[in-house]
Design a protein around this motif. Structure first.
Motif, PDB file in Angstrom:
ATOM      1  N   ILE A  49      89.029  57.326  65.515  1.00  0.00           N
ATOM      2  CA  ILE A  49      88.127  57.850  66.557  1.00  0.00           C
ATOM      3  C   ILE A  49      86.827  57.051  66.627  1.00  0.00           C
ATOM      4  O   ILE A  49      86.228  56.712  65.597  1.00  0.00           O
ATOM      5  CB  ILE A  49      87.766  59.333  66.267  1.00  0.00           C
ATOM      6  N   LEU A  50      86.397  56.773  67.864  1.00  0.00           N
ATOM      7  CA  LEU A  50      85.065  56.200  68.097  1.00  0.00           C
ATOM      8  C   LEU A  50      84.149  57.317  68.584  1.00  0.00           C
ATOM      9  O   LEU A  50      84.457  57.983  69.577  1.00  0.00           O
ATOM     10  CB  LEU A  50      85.148  55.099  69.169  1.00  0.00           C
ATOM     11  N   ASP A  51      83.039  57.555  67.855  1.00  0.00           N
ATOM     12  CA  ASP A  51      82.031  58.524  68.303  1.00  0.00           C
ATOM     13  C   ASP A  51      80.873  57.708  68.881  1.00  0.00           C
ATOM     14  O   ASP A  51      80.123  57.052  68.154  1.00  0.00           O
ATOM     15  CB  ASP A  51      81.578  59.390  67.106  1.00  0.00           C
ATOM     16  N   ALA A  52      80.734  57.742  70.211  1.00  0.00           N
ATOM     17  CA  ALA A  52      79.790  56.855  70.910  1.00  0.00           C
ATOM     18  C   ALA A  52      78.483  57.585  71.220  1.00  0.00           C
ATOM     19  O   ALA A  52      78.495  58.606  71.901  1.00  0.00           O
ATOM     20  CB  ALA A  52      80.424  56.344  72.198  1.00  0.00           C
ATOM     21  N   GLY A  53      77.370  57.049  70.698  1.00  0.00           N
ATOM     22  CA  GLY A  53      76.085  57.736  70.829  1.00  0.00           C
ATOM     23  C   GLY A  53      76.069  58.878  69.827  1.00  0.00           C
ATOM     24  O   GLY A  53      75.761  60.027  70.158  1.00  0.00           O
ATOM     25  N   CYS A  54      76.375  58.529  68.579  1.00  0.00           N
ATOM     26  CA  CYS A  54      76.640  59.548  67.536  1.00  0.00           C
ATOM     27  C   CYS A  54      75.389  60.261  67.053  1.00  0.00           C
ATOM     28  O   CYS A  54      75.484  61.281  66.366  1.00  0.00           O
ATOM     29  CB  CYS A  54      77.340  58.896  66.347  1.00  0.00           C
ATOM     30  N   GLY A  55      74.195  59.723  67.361  1.00  0.00           N
ATOM     31  CA  GLY A  55      72.965  60.352  66.869  1.00  0.00           C
ATOM     32  C   GLY A  55      72.955  60.379  65.350  1.00  0.00           C
ATOM     33  O   GLY A  55      73.254  59.373  64.699  1.00  0.00           O
ATOM     34  N   ASP A  56      72.663  61.546  64.771  1.00  0.00           N
ATOM     35  CA  ASP A  56      72.581  61.627  63.309  1.00  0.00           C
ATOM     36  C   ASP A  56      73.944  61.838  62.659  1.00  0.00           C
ATOM     37  O   ASP A  56      74.037  62.062  61.457  1.00  0.00           O
ATOM     38  CB  ASP A  56      71.612  62.726  62.881  1.00  0.00           C
ATOM     39  N   GLY A  57      75.012  61.778  63.446  1.00  0.00           N
ATOM     40  CA  GLY A  57      76.356  61.755  62.874  1.00  0.00           C
ATOM     41  C   GLY A  57      76.892  63.096  62.401  1.00  0.00           C
ATOM     42  O   GLY A  57      77.923  63.130  61.735  1.00  0.00           O
ATOM     43  N   PHE A  58      76.254  64.194  62.774  1.00  0.00           N
ATOM     44  CA  PHE A  58      76.772  65.466  62.253  1.00  0.00           C
ATOM     45  C   PHE A  58      78.181  65.752  62.786  1.00  0.00           C
ATOM     46  O   PHE A  58      79.020  66.282  62.067  1.00  0.00           O
ATOM     47  CB  PHE A  58      75.815  66.635  62.528  1.00  0.00           C
ATOM     48  N   PHE A  59      78.449  65.358  64.032  1.00  0.00           N
ATOM     49  CA  PHE A  59      79.791  65.590  64.580  1.00  0.00           C
ATOM     50  C   PHE A  59      80.785  64.545  64.059  1.00  0.00           C
ATOM     51  O   PHE A  59      81.952  64.854  63.826  1.00  0.00           O
ATOM     52  CB  PHE A  59      79.748  65.607  66.111  1.00  0.00           C
ATOM     53  N   SER A  60      80.284  63.313  63.844  1.00  0.00           N
ATOM     54  CA  SER A  60      81.149  62.264  63.271  1.00  0.00           C
ATOM     55  C   SER A  60      81.653  62.726  61.907  1.00  0.00           C
ATOM     56  O   SER A  60      82.823  62.545  61.562  1.00  0.00           O
ATOM     57  CB  SER A  60      80.369  60.953  63.090  1.00  0.00           C
ATOM     58  N   LEU A  61      80.758  63.333  61.135  1.00  0.00           N
ATOM     59  CA  LEU A  61      81.141  63.832  59.809  1.00  0.00           C
ATOM     60  C   LEU A  61      82.186  64.940  59.932  1.00  0.00           C
ATOM     61  O   LEU A  61      83.164  64.965  59.186  1.00  0.00           O
ATOM     62  CB  LEU A  61      79.904  64.344  59.055  1.00  0.00           C
TER      63      LEU A  61
END
Ligand code: SAM
Length: 243
Positions: A49-61
């Motif tokens: 998955i690519l998380d684009a405009g991830c900010g502080d990454g809480f959703f990426s995590l």
């Protein structure tokens, strides 16, 4: 006249404040759109998955914890530093990349691209959506959430009891940039819904789900003053398929 890089510079400045206020379990708004994003993503276990405009990454995590292999990109070094400090995971890498430029990934590299609350923050979406289509496998899916372009820039009008009742819509079709001041100054690039749809169509993707999410009943039981969200939706979540 705003330069492309302005959108990123402002996020560098507000990063700490935005991230302090934007924890999923505490943030009323993110709970609304992330419920729909998760529904449209479905199972992510084993997906690239690519998380684009991830900010502080809480959703990426969150995605990495569900078993996805996640590449999270953002143009703001300040955001990425917070992400690496607070939301690290073995299945998650953070990279600095500008969403208004060509992405440095190979064709057909990802199963899924997700972009939460970032497309209305970039000055131009055509190239980005084309790049999403290029880096997605065929089939692959692109899920994005944005503030609802039909209503976001209009203020609520209240009745005599101070209840938020209506919005007056004007100049909806005019593309423009407006300064916001929620966490400090950031830029919001308004474009009508048809612009998003046209970019998706040009990139040869097909929209196959469309949500205007509202808070759950449980959330409104906790925050009854937010009941006005049932009147006019604040967010839009779209899923497009690469074919
Ligand atoms: C509203 S925040 C959303 C962050 C995160 N996805 C979330 O849901 O909390 C918008 C993000 O877009 C990033 N951004 C703005 N312009 C960008 C650009 N041109 N390239 C890459 N990222 C950009 C900002 O740095 C910021 O992290």
């Amino acid at each position: 006249m705003f330069m492309r890089t302005d959108s990123i510079n402002h996020w560098d400045i507000v990063a700490e404040k935005y991230c302090a206020e934007n924890r999923q379990e505490k943030n009323f708004h993110s709970q609304i759109y992330l419920a729909a994003v998760n529904e449209l993503l479905g199972s992510v276990n084993g997906k690239r998955i690519l998380d684009a405009g991830c900010g502080d990454g809480f959703f990426s995590l969150e995605l990495a914890q569900k078993g996805a292999l996640v590449t999270a990109i953002d143009g703001s070094d300040a955001m990425l530093n917070i992400a690496k400090r607070k939301h690290a995971h073995d299945n998650l890498q953070y990279l600095n990349m500008d969403l208004t430029k060509k992405l440095t990934f190979e064709d057909k590299f990802f199963d899924i691209v997700v972009a939460n609350m970032s497309l209305m923050d970039i000055p131009e979406i055509e190239l980005f959506i084309f790049e999403v289509s290029r880096v997605l496998k065929k089939p692959g899916i692109f899920v994005f959430s944005i503030t609802h372009p039909c209503f976001f820039l209009s203020d609520w009008e209240e009745d005599e009891n101070k209840t938020k009742m209506y919005k007056k819509i004007e100049n909806y079709l005019d593309e423009r940039v407006e300064e916001l001041n929620f966490w400090g100054k950031t830029l919001h690039y308004h474009r009508p819904l048809s612009k998003y749809m046209a970019a998706i169509e040009r990139a040869k993707m097909c929209v196959n789900s469309f949500r205007e999410p509202v808070p759950s009943k449980e959330l409104i039981d906790l925050y009854p003053e937010q009941e006005y969200h049932y009147r006019i939706p604040s967010f839009l979540v779209i899923r497009a398929k690469s074919i």
